[in-house]
Write a protein that holds these residues in place. Structure first.
Motif, PDB file in Angstrom:
ATOM      1  N   UNK A 143     -12.254  -1.344  14.848  1.00 48.92           N
ATOM      2  CA  UNK A 143     -12.359  -2.929  14.097  1.00 48.92           C
ATOM      3  C   UNK A 143     -13.061  -3.077  13.023  1.00 48.92           C
ATOM      4  N   UNK A 144     -14.198  -2.566  13.410  1.00 48.16           N
ATOM      5  CA  UNK A 144     -15.229  -2.259  11.921  1.00 48.16           C
ATOM      6  C   UNK A 144     -14.746  -1.066  11.062  1.00 48.16           C
ATOM      7  N   UNK A 145     -14.301  -0.696  11.424  1.00 49.07           N
ATOM      8  CA  UNK A 145     -13.673   0.670  10.627  1.00 49.07           C
ATOM      9  C   UNK A 145     -12.414  -0.255   8.934  1.00 49.07           C
ATOM     10  N   UNK A 146     -11.972  -0.566   9.861  1.00 50.48           N
ATOM     11  CA  UNK A 146     -10.517  -1.433   9.429  1.00 50.48           C
ATOM     12  C   UNK A 146     -11.497  -2.302   8.121  1.00 50.48           C
ATOM     13  N   UNK A 147     -12.415  -3.145   8.859  1.00 54.44           N
ATOM     14  CA  UNK A 147     -13.210  -4.117   7.753  1.00 54.44           C
ATOM     15  C   UNK A 147     -13.539  -3.270   6.627  1.00 54.44           C
ATOM     16  N   UNK A 148     -13.683  -1.622   7.261  1.00 61.48           N
ATOM     17  CA  UNK A 148     -14.858  -1.319   5.723  1.00 61.48           C
ATOM     18  C   UNK A 148     -14.213  -0.908   4.821  1.00 61.48           C
ATOM     19  N   UNK A 149     -12.333  -0.264   5.743  1.00 55.69           N
ATOM     20  CA  UNK A 149     -11.119   0.656   4.306  1.00 55.69           C
ATOM     21  C   UNK A 149     -11.283  -1.117   4.161  1.00 55.69           C
ATOM     22  N   UNK A 150     -10.952  -2.277   3.887  1.00 55.17           N
ATOM     23  CA  UNK A 150     -10.103  -3.177   3.564  1.00 55.17           C
ATOM     24  C   UNK A 150     -11.243  -3.626   2.214  1.00 55.17           C
ATOM     25  N   UNK A 151     -12.733  -3.631   2.647  1.00 58.30           N
ATOM     26  CA  UNK A 151     -13.524  -3.951   1.627  1.00 58.30           C
ATOM     27  C   UNK A 151     -13.626  -2.542   0.550  1.00 58.30           C
ATOM     28  N   UNK A 203     -17.669  -8.991   7.617  1.00 57.41           N
ATOM     29  CA  UNK A 203     -16.979  -9.049   5.984  1.00 57.41           C
ATOM     30  C   UNK A 203     -18.756  -9.699   5.105  1.00 57.41           C
ATOM     31  N   UNK A 204     -19.012 -11.050   5.375  1.00 57.87           N
ATOM     32  CA  UNK A 204     -20.789 -11.041   4.593  1.00 57.87           C
ATOM     33  C   UNK A 204     -21.360  -9.440   4.297  1.00 57.87           C
ATOM     34  N   UNK A 205     -21.306  -9.291   5.636  1.00 59.66           N
ATOM     35  CA  UNK A 205     -22.633  -7.660   5.666  1.00 59.66           C
ATOM     36  C   UNK A 205     -22.029  -7.022   4.406  1.00 59.66           C
ATOM     37  N   UNK A 206     -20.862  -6.581   4.980  1.00 59.12           N
ATOM     38  CA  UNK A 206     -20.068  -5.558   3.730  1.00 59.12           C
ATOM     39  C   UNK A 206     -19.958  -5.697   2.440  1.00 59.12           C
ATOM     40  N   UNK A 207     -20.084  -7.938   2.020  1.00 56.93           N
ATOM     41  CA  UNK A 207     -19.715  -8.033   1.042  1.00 56.93           C
ATOM     42  C   UNK A 207     -21.310  -7.932  -0.039  1.00 56.93           C
ATOM     43  N   UNK A 208     -22.460  -7.942   1.009  1.00 52.86           N
ATOM     44  CA  UNK A 208     -23.912  -8.075   0.044  1.00 52.86           C
ATOM     45  C   UNK A 208     -24.816  -6.698   0.441  1.00 52.86           C
TER      46      UNK A 208
END
Length: 385
Positions: free
Chosen positions: A216-224, A174-179
């Motif tokens: 799992x990564x793609x779910x978080x990508x979409x969540x962001x 999540x932090x990686x995607x935020x940044x």
């Protein structure tokens, strides 16, 4: 025709099927029937017409394409995938790592040529760090490209790369995607999926992220709120059951995104396996240097039918199929010709014969030869003025 022969499973009809509900067991059964049947000219034509009809219902007749540039930053990589002819160790013949100046020059050239997108991917380069951080290097890379080509959409970093940044730096994804979003990341390529089946992955890419991790990564990508493409690499050792599992996994992820009011996947891209320069063990097992055009057209149509209303946009790979092959795929369920690319290294180093770039004029002419209207699009399928 034998009346007892299973007919094409055409229940995934955008005019009758509710995208909010689905029966995965039924779709899996239909998918296995569809993908397991032997090639037959009459049935193949029925398949083509069904897929082309669904394409028309979901996406219309307009063929789209994007003016973009590929930036394969480096082929230095810590992984050893059995299908990959791209990766190298640092210092090995054929190894490269583009300098920041080269990357900025290429980005500026793309902007000058009318591109609206930069597609940025590369190997997992252990030396690509800033103060020991992979994420900081990725942030710097996005910043440098924005400086050189302001306004271009940055379509970057596969799920494998994103997970590598997180694991290397010891950070939550999540932090990686935020940044990365703060640094300018606009969307994510859905590569590194290959086939979302663990037995297949154990042969193709045992060191890579698992199918579960990719999801799992793609779910978080979409969540962001980050859109992403989806892919399938086919034409090697996969079985019909593996392909069905892969496609229905994509549908499940897409449905979850839509249920939570997220865009999810923008498109589906079939990536035929090219083995001309692949590592010898897999090449000898597959016994094919270039894709089987007829098989890939059938799979193009089958994917259109099985992905149904959850995937409006389907794209062939002219790099792998050649432009004439990709143009034919527009008759088998595809509605988009992808990007101009301007350069391409990963598939080309595998021995693909489709070339490394297309002009807008060439892509437009390909669509027009089929009597189809054509327009330039953005990464997210908006119109380009």
């Amino acid at each position: 025709m034998d009346s007892a022969q299973p007919r094409l499973p055409l229940s995934v009809d955008s005019g009758k099927h509710d995208p909010g509900s689905w029966d995965p067991a039924l779709l899996a059964s239909l998918g296995l029937i569809l993908l397991s049947r032997p090639a037959d000219a009459e049935q193949d034509e029925l398949l083509r017409r069904a897929a082309d009809g669904l394409r028309q219902q979901l996406a219309g007749n307009i063929v789209t394409y994007v003016v973009n540039r590929n930036l394969n930053v480096s082929n230095h990589c810590i992984k050893h995938c059995s299908f990959c002819a791209f990766r190298r160790d640092a210092g090995e013949p054929g190894a490269y790592w583009l300098s920041e100046a080269d990357l900025q020059q290429k980005a500026a050239e793309a902007l000058e040529a009318g591109a609206t997108e930069l597609c940025i991917q590369g190997g997992l380069n252990p030396a690509a760090t800033v103060a020991g951080s992979q994420l900081a290097y990725a942030e710097r890379l996005l910043g440098l490209l924005q400086q050189a080509a302001p306004g271009l959409h940055l379509h970057a970093f596969s799920p494998q790369e994103l997970l590598y940044f997180a694991q290397h730096d010891g950070l939550p994804l999540d932090q990686v995607l935020d940044r990365l979003q703060a640094a300018g990341l606009g969307s994510v390529p859905g590569t590194a999926a290959e086939v979302l089946s663990e037995p297949v992955r154990q042969v193709l890419c045992p060191e890579k992220l698992t199918a579960r991790e990719w999801v799992a990564v793609m779910l978080q990508v979409h969540q962001h709120g980050l859109p992403a493409t989806s892919t399938l690499m086919a034409g090697h050792i996969e079985s019909p059951a593996d392909v069905v599992a892969h496609l229905l996994t994509l549908v499940a992820v897409q449905r979850y995104a839509w249920q939570h009011q997220r865009q999810g996947f923008t498109e589906f891209v079939l990536l035929p396996f090219v083995g001309a320069s692949a590592p010898a063990a897999l090449r000898s097992r597959v016994q094919r240097d270039q894709p089987d055009p007829a098989a890939m057209l059938r799979l193009t149509a089958q994917a259109r039918l099985l992905l149904g209303p959850w995937f409006r946009f389907h794209q062939p790979s002219w790099v792998k199929l050649t432009l004439p092959g990709a143009t034919e795929a527009l008759r088998w369920g595809c509605n988009d010709l992808g990007g101009t690319l301007m350069e391409e290294h990963i598939t080309t180093m595998a021995g693909a014969s489709g070339g490394t770039r297309q002009s807008p004029q060439a892509l437009e002419a390909a669509a027009q030869r089929l009597g189809r209207p054509v327009r330039r699009r953005t990464t997210l399928y908006g119109a380009v003025a």
